[in-house]
Motif scaffolding. Structure first.
Motif: not given
Length: 373
Positions: A92-116
């Motif tokens: 969004p700020e115009g910087y070149l970006y490479i999307h690096k993401a786990p395919n699946s993130i489920h909040l069974d063992d972590f809270t959303a804040d812990e994932i972040y």
């Protein structure tokens, strides 16, 4: 969720940010199970790049996880752009970006804040398709670089709610109205800069549930059957004498209908964010007419890409050229073979070091294509 992937992410960033050649040093070998035997497969790694050293200034990242060494026009949202012959995502700020993401993130063992808090420590800057929606509401998203990709399974939900008798009822008159209604669910994200893009459905059965399934309806009042019969008639064929070429071309007709309807429904609700497709996984990716029609309506072509040790340059180049869009590989993996009963489409390897070598090799060869973001 596997978090031991920092070497992969470093390699991704390095090779997509610079044009590098591989030196003559012997390549590390991964041990791979093929036909019941262990074979050694050579792997591109950082260590095999002759004379390479990390430049710390190239590793400074923006708040969204973009590369601060290169900036282009900012729009306030994620987008894609072809720059000097290479496709890039742009943050969004115009910087070149490479999307690096786990395919699946489920909040069974972590809270959303812990994932972040956890994922950026391991080099991730995004969340993939199979991610719990609860992650999107964490207040920590304003501090952590973690773009996410909301999804609506338009076809699957339409079938569930309307109970059609085929898997791909794309020509139903009611399908367009249904998509327009369901796309309203994306309205909550219209001004959210953390949305990378929108997925729709997943691994749709374009081939087997296309022409043969539509012809099996055998009901002239059904729009899918009528479309299939008319398509064959235009090619001088009948429902009893079609062939593989007809089947492949019909997939392209279905793609025109599906992607045009879904894209319009999404863009009417949210013109700010990218539509990043339906994660194609089968032979449709190799059909030029299909890719051309899909490329008219997606901002980014997403695919699940298995059975490749490294990128096949011509294959990737064809997909990008035919679609006119950059590519994002949304599933690929190798598993350590422990009992012999492991299930999945990925490579079977002997140990964890071999897994790491596969990931470095696969991502580095994708980077060399200049078409994968």
């Amino acid at each position: 969720m596997n978090i031991r992937m920092q070497p992969l992410l470093l390699l991704t960033a390095v090779l997509l940010q610079t044009d590098l050649s591989i030196g003559s040093a012997p390549l590390p070998q991964a041990q791979v199970s093929v036909g019941g035997s262990w074979l050694s497969f050579g792997c591109r790694t950082l260590d095999s790049i002759e004379g390479y050293t990390v430049n710390p200034t190239n590793m400074v990242l923006s708040k969204y996880g973009g590369w601060k060494a290169r900036q282009v026009a900012a729009t306030g949202f994620f987008r894609v752009e072809k720059i000097d012959g290479r496709w890039w995502a742009v943050d969004p700020e115009g910087y070149l970006y490479i999307h690096k993401a786990p395919n699946s993130i489920h909040l069974d063992d972590f809270t959303a804040d812990e994932i972040y808090q956890l994922l950026p420590q391991y080099g991730f800057n995004g969340a993939g398709s199979w991610t719990d929606d609860a992650l999107f509401g964490s207040p920590l998203k304003e501090q952590a670089p973690l773009a996410y990709c909301p999804k609506i399974s338009f076809i699957a939900l339409y079938r569930r709610d309307r109970n059609p008798r085929i898997e791909m009822p794309v020509f139903d008159a009611a399908f367009e109205t249904y998509c327009n209604q369901k796309a309203q669910e994306f309205s909550v994200y219209v001004n959210d800069p953390h949305v990378f893009g929108y997925f729709s459905d997943n691994e749709l059965p374009w081939r087997d549930e296309g022409l043969p399934a539509h012809l099996d309806i055998n009901d002239p009042a059904d729009a899918n059957y009528a479309t299939a019969v008319a398509f064959l008639a235009d090619r001088g064929k009948t429902p009893s004498n079609w062939n593989t070429d007809d089947q492949n071309e019909y997939m392209a007709v279905m793609a025109e209908r599906y992607y045009s309807v879904v894209s319009a429904a999404i863009k009417n609700v949210d013109p700010n964010h990218m539509y990043i497709g339906s994660r194609c996984h089968s032979t449709e990716k190799t059909i030029q007419a299909f890719m051309e029609n899909a490329g008219k309506y997606v901002d980014l072509f997403t695919m699940n890409h298995y059975h490749r040790w490294g990128a096949r340059q011509v294959e990737i180049a064809n997909m990008a050229e035919w679609s006119g869009r950059p590519l994002m590989v949304t599933e690929f993996y190798a598993m350590q073979l422990l009992t012999g009963d492991e299930f999945g489409a990925g490579w079977r390897v002997q140990d964890q070091p071999s897994r790491g070598l596969f990931y470095q090799n696969y991502v580095s060869t994708l980077a060399e294509t200049k078409n994968v973001v």
